[in-house]
Design an enzyme around this catalytic site. Structure first.
Site, short mmCIF file in Angstrom:
data_model
loop_
_atom_site.label_atom_id
_atom_site.label_comp_id
_atom_site.label_asym_id
_atom_site.label_seq_id
_atom_site.Cartn_x
_atom_site.Cartn_y
_atom_site.Cartn_z
N GLY A 65 0.83 -1.20 0.00
CA GLY A 65 0.00 0.00 0.00
C GLY A 65 0.86 1.24 0.00
N CYS A 92 5.20 -6.32 1.75
CA CYS A 92 5.52 -4.91 1.69
C CYS A 92 4.81 -4.14 2.81
CB CYS A 92 5.20 -4.35 0.30
SG CYS A 92 6.21 -2.90 -0.04
N TYR A 93 3.82 -3.30 2.50
CA TYR A 93 3.14 -2.57 3.58
C TYR A 93 2.60 -3.56 4.61
CZ TYR A 93 0.10 0.73 6.00
OH TYR A 93 -0.49 1.51 6.97
N HIS A 180 7.64 -8.02 -3.40
CA HIS A 180 6.34 -8.40 -3.96
C HIS A 180 6.42 -9.77 -4.63
CE1 HIS A 180 4.23 -4.61 -3.28
NE2 HIS A 180 5.42 -4.06 -3.44
N GLU A 182 4.11 -11.49 -5.65
CA GLU A 182 3.00 -11.67 -6.60
C GLU A 182 3.34 -11.23 -8.02
OE1 GLU A 182 3.29 -9.42 -4.26
OE2 GLU A 182 2.18 -7.57 -4.65
N ASP A 238 -19.27 -13.77 -21.17
CA ASP A 238 -19.72 -13.78 -19.78
C ASP A 238 -21.19 -14.18 -19.66
OD1 ASP A 238 -17.24 -12.66 -19.72
OD2 ASP A 238 -17.96 -10.63 -19.33
N LYS A 383 -11.87 -12.88 -16.31
CA LYS A 383 -12.27 -13.39 -17.63
C LYS A 383 -11.66 -14.75 -17.96
CE LYS A 383 -14.25 -11.81 -21.43
NZ LYS A 383 -15.43 -10.94 -21.27
N1 LIG Z 1 -27.32 -6.63 -25.78
C1 LIG Z 1 -27.52 -7.20 -24.58
N2 LIG Z 1 -28.68 -7.85 -24.31
C2 LIG Z 1 -28.91 -8.41 -23.12
N3 LIG Z 1 -28.03 -8.38 -22.11
C3 LIG Z 1 -26.86 -7.76 -22.31
C4 LIG Z 1 -26.53 -7.14 -23.55
N4 LIG Z 1 -25.29 -6.62 -23.45
C5 LIG Z 1 -24.86 -6.90 -22.21
N5 LIG Z 1 -25.80 -7.58 -21.50
C6 LIG Z 1 -25.71 -8.04 -20.09
O1 LIG Z 1 -24.69 -7.32 -19.42
C7 LIG Z 1 -23.68 -8.21 -18.97
C8 LIG Z 1 -22.30 -7.56 -19.03
O2 LIG Z 1 -21.92 -7.30 -20.36
P1 LIG Z 1 -20.45 -7.70 -20.83
O3 LIG Z 1 -20.24 -7.15 -22.18
O4 LIG Z 1 -19.51 -7.38 -19.74
O5 LIG Z 1 -20.50 -9.27 -20.87
P2 LIG Z 1 -20.72 -10.23 -22.09
O6 LIG Z 1 -21.23 -9.48 -23.24
O7 LIG Z 1 -21.58 -11.35 -21.61
O8 LIG Z 1 -19.28 -10.79 -22.34
P3 LIG Z 1 -18.08 -10.04 -23.01
O9 LIG Z 1 -17.38 -9.30 -21.90
O10 LIG Z 1 -17.27 -11.16 -23.54
O11 LIG Z 1 -18.59 -9.13 -24.04
C9 LIG Z 1 -23.80 -9.40 -19.87
O12 LIG Z 1 -23.23 -10.54 -19.28
C10 LIG Z 1 -25.30 -9.49 -20.04
O13 LIG Z 1 -25.89 -10.11 -18.92
N1 LIG Z 2 4.62 -1.08 -1.91
C1 LIG Z 2 4.41 -0.85 -0.62
O1 LIG Z 2 3.63 -1.53 0.04
C2 LIG Z 2 5.12 0.34 -0.04
C3 LIG Z 2 5.00 0.43 1.46
C4 LIG Z 2 5.46 1.79 1.99
N2 LIG Z 2 4.60 2.82 1.43
C5 LIG Z 2 6.92 2.02 1.60
O2 LIG Z 2 7.21 2.86 0.80
O3 LIG Z 2 7.79 1.39 2.16
#
Ligand SMILES: Nc1ncnc2c1ncn2[C@@H]1O[C@H](COP(=O)(O)OP(=O)(O)OP(=O)(O)O)[C@@H](O)[C@H]1O
Ligand SMILES: NC(=O)CC[C@H](N)C(=O)O
Ligand SMILES: O=c1[nH]c(=O)c2[nH+]cn([C@@H]3O[C@H](COP(=O)(O)O)[C@@H](O)[C@H]3O)c2[nH]1
Ligand SMILES: [Mg+2]
Length: 528
Positions: A65, A92-93, A180, A182, A238, A383
């Site tokens: 942080g 880290c933090y 870090h 990660e 999605d 995703k």
């Molecule tokens: N044209 C649409 N008709 C009905 N629902 C929709 C439409 N566009 C988006 N949504 C709803 O909104 C949600 C979020 O949209 P988003 O574009 O993030 O997801 P996605 O279209 O399912 O997948 P992707 O991210 O791959 O495009 C969808 O999962 C769906 O439930």
């Molecule tokens: N990346 C961090 O978590 C930094 C911790 C703290 N701010 C530092 O500078 O030491």
């Protein structure tokens, strides 16, 4: 409406909490834990410790942080967290906070380390470092340093300028590192994290997307019971995966609703009607709502306002569809299924003290008076994890590997207000770009390529010996793993040239094609 934070999954899964102190990398930590096949969730550092412990975590990770632990008002943690018998790993933090809370010393001794640093492991057989080299590259980003570990802790590593770069108290199951683990530049980071999870906390690596399917199917059955649900289906990954999951849970109680809001790409509606139904056998209702959306958007050029209007109109259309479905015999239609993912929630400001970057229509753009109960089985996932769930459910590759397309569609790819004319123009340009990218075999190399119309910008051109004063089209090809960060794709010049030539030749009123070469951050993927 403020987006609710993701609900805790009511499951038997071993959960690891990642406590977010405003880190750049909290997402990444959660991902790495899941890559170790252990389920994880992010919680804000402002959550009371009792509430964290009530989630029965098998382990807790404290993120980095921007604050200094000794600064006034810096985020802190109740000591009880370290005394609950739950294994804790500070990074880290988080490491510095563990040190000061338990009686060690952290100060600004001038020892700044940013980027690649060599870590000297002094206790090779320690829980965290077992089997890793005594000299290893790690990624640092700090200005404060721990000069004395708390009592009962063994110092396990140092660097040229930091005497205490890692410590552990194996008896109390408390561990910390200044660096870090990660980030991928810390070569043994994943191994160190896995040592914490498996050896330190004794967790078995059992979490997979199969668990997600089983757990979610059970949860959805419990939530929906014998009532009915509708699913907003866009043809995207999605919603296809969400629909397939819900269908597996409640079968014919589900009706999918595709909204043609007039902001879709060329040929999209026909494709969804044909391909999705063929692939899944789902019940599908297509609603033509172009006029409704375009009327509501008329004259609006502010991006957030557009997103809110689109979010609201989506719900109004779903409500109408509900009334129609109710005409058929059957129980109440009480639920709306959406394919909402974790990044949609985080960007809408529903994460852990995170800023509102943009209101995704399905989260921050929802109206206050929504009557449906939401069913969002993918709300905790990224995703790539959703794609794995889709594969698990047997969805075809064309659906699982589809590039994302935002729900507000071309409405947020016209910089300026949205009109039918401008949409038609952008639809043509977008279709050309997609056609050429596919022809060049680049679909799987890029994450997506928004095509943006700068409707309020004009520039001078010369076409057919005459002067033109047309609009620019922006190509925004990006590569990404999870849409949280992205880089601009280095597309071959020939492909770019072909797209540019075709767009300027074939799309009236466009006399310039430009390439967006910005990563995310600082840019976002979409322009609005
Ligand atoms: N044209 C649409 N008709 C009905 N629902 C929709 C439409 N566009 C988006 N949504 C709803 O909104 C949600 C979020 O949209 P988003 O574009 O993030 O997801 P996605 O279209 O399912 O997948 P992707 O991210 O791959 O495009 C969808 O999962 C769906 O439930
Ligand atoms: N990346 C961090 O978590 C930094 C911790 C703290 N701010 C530092 O500078 O030491
Ligand atoms: O369904 C959606 N509703 C939205 O309101 C929305 N806004 C952005 N996106 C998609 O999310 C990813 C990240 O986009 P940004 O970098 O522009 O925030 C990218 O994949 C974007 O296409 C949306 N998807
Ligand atoms: Mg979409």
């Amino acid at each position: 409406m403020p987006a609710a934070p993701p609900a805790a999954p009511d499951t038997t899964t071993d959960v690891v909490l990642v406590v977010d102190f405003g880190a750049q990398y909290a997402q990444l930590i959660a991902r790495r834990v899941r890559e170790a096949r252990v389920y994880s969730e992010i919680v804000p550092s402002t959550m009371p410790v009792a509430e964290m412990l009530a989630k029965n975590p098998r382990a807790i990770i404290l993120s980095g942080g921007p604050s200094s632990v000794y600064a006034e008002g810096a985020p802190s943690l109740d000591r009880a967290l370290f005394e609950a018998g739950v294994p804790v790993f500070g990074m880290c933090y988080g490491f510095q906070l563990m040190a000061t809370t338990l009686g060690g010393t952290v100060d600004d001794n001038g020892a700044r380390e940013y980027g690649r640093t060599s870590l000297a492991v002094s206790k090779a057989g320690s829980t965290l470092f077992e089997g890793t080299p005594t000299e290893q590259p790690v990624w640092m980003s700090h200005g404060d340093a721990c000069s004395a570990a708390p009592e009962g802790f063994t110092v396990t590593a140092s660097t040229d300028v930091v005497p205490v770069a890692a410590f552990e108290n194996d008896e109390k199951k408390l561990y910390g590192v200044q660096y870090h683990p990660e980030v991928m530049h810390s070569t043994y980071g994943q191994q160190v994290l896995e040592h914490f999870l498996y050896r330190g906390a004794g967790i078995e690596p059992t979490w997979t997307t199969t668990n997600v399917v089983e757990e979610q199917v059970a949860l959805i059955r419990e939530q929906v019971g014998d009532r009915r649900a509708i699913c907003g289906l866009s043809g995207g990954v999605d919603s296809a995966v969400a629909a397939a999951l819900v269908q597996k849970a409640i079968g014919s109680q589900l009706t999918c609703v595709y909204v043609d809001h007039g902001l879709m790409r060329k040929g999209e509606t026909e494709q969804v009607e044909k391909d999705f139904v063929a692939a899944t056998g789902a019940k599908l209702v297509v609603v033509d709502a172009e006029k409704r959306f375009l009327d509501a958007l008329a004259g609006v050029s502010d991006p957030e306002q557009k997103r809110k209007i689109i979010g609201r109109e989506f719900i109004r259309v779903f409500e109408q569809a509900q009334l129609e479905i109710l005409q058929e015999e059957g129980p109440e239609v009480a639920f709306l299924v959406q394919g909402t993912l974790y990044p949609d929630v985080v960007e809408s400001g529903g994460g852990t003290g995170t800023a509102n970057i943009k209101s995704h229509h399905n989260v921050g753009g929802l109206p206050d008076d929504i009557e449906f109960q939401l069913v969002e089985p993918l709300r905790q996932l990224f995703k790539d994890e959703v794609r794995m769930v889709g594969q698990e459910l047997g969805l075809p590759e064309e659906i699982v590997q589809r590039q994302p397309f935002p729900g507000p569609g071309l409405g947020i790819r016209i910089v300026g207000d949205v009109t039918k004319e401008r949409l038609d123009l952008l639809r043509e340009a977008d279709a050309i770009a997609r056609e050429e990218l596919t022809a060049a075999g680049l679909d799987r190399d890029i994450w997506q390529c928004p095509v943006v119309l700068l409707a309020d910008v004009r520039s001078v051109g010369v076409q057919g010996d005459g002067r033109t004063y047309g609009h620019p089209i922006v190509l925004r090809p990006v590569s990404s793993e999870d849409a949280m960060t992205a880089d601009w794709s280095r597309l071959p010049y020939e492909t770019l040239a072909k797209i540019s030539t075709r767009i300027t030749n074939e799309v009236a009123d466009v006399n310039r094609v430009v390439l967006d070469v910005t990563s995310k951050p600082p840019g976002t993927i979409e322009w609005e």
